[in-house]
Scaffold this active site. Structure first.
Site, PDB file in Angstrom:
ATOM      1  N   LYS A 115      42.226  61.127  74.309  1.00 18.95           N
ATOM      2  CA  LYS A 115      41.026  60.495  73.746  1.00 18.95           C
ATOM      3  C   LYS A 115      39.864  61.473  73.691  1.00 18.95           C
ATOM      4  CE  LYS A 115      42.333  55.982  74.162  1.00 18.95           C
ATOM      5  NZ  LYS A 115      43.238  56.011  75.335  1.00 18.95           N
ATOM      6  N   GLU A 199      32.168  54.628  78.560  1.00 18.83           N
ATOM      7  CA  GLU A 199      31.629  54.091  77.308  1.00 18.83           C
ATOM      8  C   GLU A 199      30.889  52.797  77.597  1.00 18.83           C
ATOM      9  OE1 GLU A 199      34.808  53.375  74.542  1.00 18.83           O
ATOM     10  OE2 GLU A 199      34.873  55.451  73.882  1.00 18.83           O
ATOM     11  N   HIS A 234      47.005  43.729  75.719  1.00 18.23           N
ATOM     12  CA  HIS A 234      47.067  44.875  74.812  1.00 18.23           C
ATOM     13  C   HIS A 234      48.331  44.910  73.971  1.00 18.23           C
ATOM     14  CE1 HIS A 234      43.444  46.105  76.718  1.00 18.23           C
ATOM     15  NE2 HIS A 234      44.025  46.055  77.888  1.00 18.23           N
ATOM     16  N   ARG A 291      51.664  57.358  64.096  1.00 16.76           N
ATOM     17  CA  ARG A 291      53.023  56.889  63.762  1.00 16.76           C
ATOM     18  C   ARG A 291      52.932  55.772  62.731  1.00 16.76           C
ATOM     19  NH1 ARG A 291      51.284  54.178  68.432  1.00 16.76           N
ATOM     20  NH2 ARG A 291      51.060  51.961  67.978  1.00 16.76           N
TER      21      ARG A 291
HETATM   22  C1  MV4 Z   1      37.066  49.085  74.451  1.00 17.88           C
HETATM   23  C2  MV4 Z   1      36.704  47.723  74.593  1.00 17.88           C
HETATM   24  C3  MV4 Z   1      35.370  47.430  74.736  1.00 17.88           C
HETATM   25  N1  MV4 Z   1      34.451  48.428  74.773  1.00 17.88           N
HETATM   26  N2  MV4 Z   1      36.114  50.036  74.480  1.00 17.88           N
HETATM   27  C4  MV4 Z   1      41.776  48.348  74.559  1.00 17.88           C
HETATM   28  C5  MV4 Z   1      42.884  49.224  74.165  1.00 17.88           C
HETATM   29  C6  MV4 Z   1      42.294  50.527  73.809  1.00 17.88           C
HETATM   30  N3  MV4 Z   1      42.819  50.941  72.536  1.00 17.88           N
HETATM   31  C7  MV4 Z   1      40.836  50.324  73.786  1.00 17.88           C
HETATM   32  N4  MV4 Z   1      40.573  48.985  74.191  1.00 17.88           N
HETATM   33  C8  MV4 Z   1      39.318  48.515  74.303  1.00 17.88           C
HETATM   34  N5  MV4 Z   1      38.333  49.448  74.313  1.00 17.88           N
HETATM   35  C9  MV4 Z   1      34.845  49.691  74.643  1.00 17.88           C
HETATM   36  N6  MV4 Z   1      33.924  50.655  74.712  1.00 17.88           N
HETATM   37  C10 MV4 Z   1      37.694  46.760  74.554  1.00 17.88           C
HETATM   38  C11 MV4 Z   1      39.001  47.140  74.418  1.00 17.88           C
HETATM   39  C12 MV4 Z   1      39.950  46.046  74.406  1.00 17.88           C
HETATM   40  C13 MV4 Z   1      40.688  45.731  73.286  1.00 17.88           C
HETATM   41  C14 MV4 Z   1      40.614  46.499  72.132  1.00 17.88           C
HETATM   42  C15 MV4 Z   1      41.352  46.190  71.026  1.00 17.88           C
HETATM   43  C16 MV4 Z   1      42.194  45.084  71.067  1.00 17.88           C
HETATM   44  C17 MV4 Z   1      42.307  44.318  72.192  1.00 17.88           C
HETATM   45  C18 MV4 Z   1      41.559  44.629  73.314  1.00 17.88           C
HETATM   46  C19 MV4 Z   1      41.672  43.841  74.443  1.00 17.88           C
HETATM   47  C20 MV4 Z   1      40.930  44.152  75.545  1.00 17.88           C
HETATM   48  C21 MV4 Z   1      40.087  45.259  75.527  1.00 17.88           C
END
Ligand code: MV4
Length: 480
Positions: A115, A199, A234, A291
């Site tokens: 990341k 973040e 997730h 992918r």
């Molecule tokens: C976040 C977030 C809230 N704020 N970043 C979850 C998986 C990863 N790809 C990043 N994720 C998240 N990052 C910030 N700054 C909330 C999530 C997140 C989430 C994101 C997409 C789809 C489902 C989710 C479920 C919980 C948290």
């Protein structure tokens, strides 16, 4: 390319082979001992037993897979999703052995696998990012200062993490130190890399991702968005395209941002750029998946393209023959992942034999399937049986076709997420389009699912009773 090896199993292996076949390309399947009789094995022109059931002894054996490809004269390897698909070392080894990896170059996989490296790579472009820092942090004092600046709640993320692994929400300063230490030690043991960063926590975001495709001549196209907010732990369960909340302007802005992300890492092939969207419709770059994704069919249905065919063409060095202006969204598509899982018991895998397994058919219905009646669902792999995809001229028609298809899909022998899907597609929040990543947490419970099933049973009983009474009337013979 005359022959390709598909380094995968299940529905995605079959999906890739179908397109290869259409393009006149021969296919090689690999399989583990428990997959001997799997559809992907029979579908292929040739199939090779690669090892024992555990993935580490079969589908993850990169060197052995490359050996097989060379022995059988394959000139390319398609990795599907999961397994070796985002393994930069594997992609590199494939190329070093004179074979074509149907996917991006290993450097792009490596950059996007971290990341922090991804943030660094896209810095030169104006990609919106969540407020926070773009470097690893281990000094608690510094972390406190940054957290104060961006404001609580904050999120601690592992640089090497993905799909939510290693994330920690911190609501107030007094918990920062302990949470940070935990995050670092978790990341170290899970990924062998303890780098974490901070973040601002976006509290109720939607997950919107953009499909892109890049050729080796510098052309990059975006194929619009997929809405993937309906997830649990997730894991996506329902996806759709397009998203109900994007305006044409916002769609173009996100599409162009996604193209920039791809350009930033010299991307080639199919990729997906993930964004978070907050309640005010601000979007932020999260990460890029290097992918073909599980949910690619909804994009294929609304754009009319075959993404696997495009992957193969750009891997052969061909130019993308369409332009961004020619791409249009036509209609609406929804997808349900059909898992052998028990929605009444924490979605735990429900393995066993598929005693009944009948796929739905009909206009606008597509099933990307990897199983058939009589097969066992192995415990060794992801328990997804198929993807049920419905297409319509508009969202309502797509949803109606999905609900009918769920009813027509007959599975006995294992518990599945079909009933859960019906719950989602029937739900007022989903119907209205007013939902976020907390949909399941906010609305779903086994009780709610049972309640819906009971109400349906009641209606069915009433209809049956009415019909019974009617029939009784018809055949009643006067006795006096
Ligand atoms: C976040 C977030 C809230 N704020 N970043 C979850 C998986 C990863 N790809 C990043 N994720 C998240 N990052 C910030 N700054 C909330 C999530 C997140 C989430 C994101 C997409 C789809 C489902 C989710 C479920 C919980 C948290």
């Amino acid at each position: 390319m005359k022959k390709i090896l598909i380094a995968n199993r299940g529905e995605i292996a079959v999906r890739v082979m179908k397109t290869a076949q259409k393009m006149g390309i021969k296919t090689v399947a690999i399989y583990s001992t428990v997959d001997r009789n799997a559809p992907h094995v029979r579908f292929a022109d040739e199939a090779v037993l690669i090892g024992e059931a555990p993935s580490s002894e079969s589908y993850l054996l990169g060197d052995k897979i490359i050996e097989v490809a060379k022995e059988l004269g394959a000139d390319g390897i398609h990795p599907g999703y999961g397994f070796l698909s985002e393994n930069a070392d594997f992609a590199e080894a494939v190329e070093n052995n004179g074979l074509i990896f149907i996917g991006p170059k290993s450097a792009a996989i490596r950059t996007m696998g971290s990341k922090l490296a991804a943030k660094e790579a896209v810095k030169q472009y104006k990609i919106p990012m969540v407020p926070g820092i773009d470097e690893a942090i281990s000094d608690v004092k510094k972390a406190k200062a940054i957290a104060k600046e961006i404001g609580f709640p904050i999120l601690i993320k592992a640089s090497a993490g993905g799909g939510g692994k290693g994330m920690r929400i911190v609501e107030e300063e007094k918990n920062l130190e302990s949470q940070m230490n935990r995050a670092i030690s978790e990341a170290t043991s899970a990924f062998g890399d303890g780098s974490v960063f901070i973040e601002k926590y976006v509290s109720s975001p939607r997950h919107i991702e953009i499909q892109i495709m890049a050729d080796t001549h510098g052309n990059i196209l975006y194929f619009f968005e997929r809405e993937c907010s309906i997830q649990r732990r997730h894991q996506k369960v329902v996806e759709e395209a397009p998203s109900v909340i994007l305006t044409p302007q916002l769609r173009a802005k996100m599409g162009e941002a996604a193209v920039d992300v791809a350009r930033a890492c010299d991307y080639v092939g199919a990729g997906t750029v993930e964004f978070l969207m907050d309640a005010s419709h601000n979007f932020y770059f999260l990460e890029m998946n290097t992918r073909l994704q599980v949910e690619h069919p909804v994009t294929e249905l609304i754009t009319g393209v075959d993404l696997v065919a495009l992957q193969i063409k750009v891997a052969r060095g061909e130019k993308l023959s369409i332009t961004q202006e020619e791409l249009k969204i036509m209609g609406h598509a929804v997808e349900l992942r059909v898992y052998a899982e028990d929605p009444l018991n924490e979605f735990l895998p429900s393995v066993g034999m598929l005693e009944t397994y009948k796929l739905p058919k009909g206009e606008g219905v597509r099933v990307d399937n990897g199983f058939e009646e009589g097969m066992d669902v192995p415990i060794y792999y992801d328990p997804m049986l198929s993807k049920l995809i419905a297409y319509g001229a508009n969202r309502e028609e797509a949803i109606q076709r999905m609900l009918k298809a769920i009813d027509d899909y007959k599975i006995e022998g294992v518990m599945t997420t079909l009933g859960f899907g019906k719950f989602v597609f029937d739900h007022e929040a989903f119907r209205s389009g007013n939902f976020d990543t907390h949909f399941i947490k906010n609305y779903y419970s086994p009780q709610a699912l049972l309640k819906e099933a009971r109400e349906e049973a009641k209606i069915a009983a009433i209809i049956a009773l009415k019909q019974y009474n009617k029939d009784q009337n018809k055949v009643r013979i006067p006795t006096t």
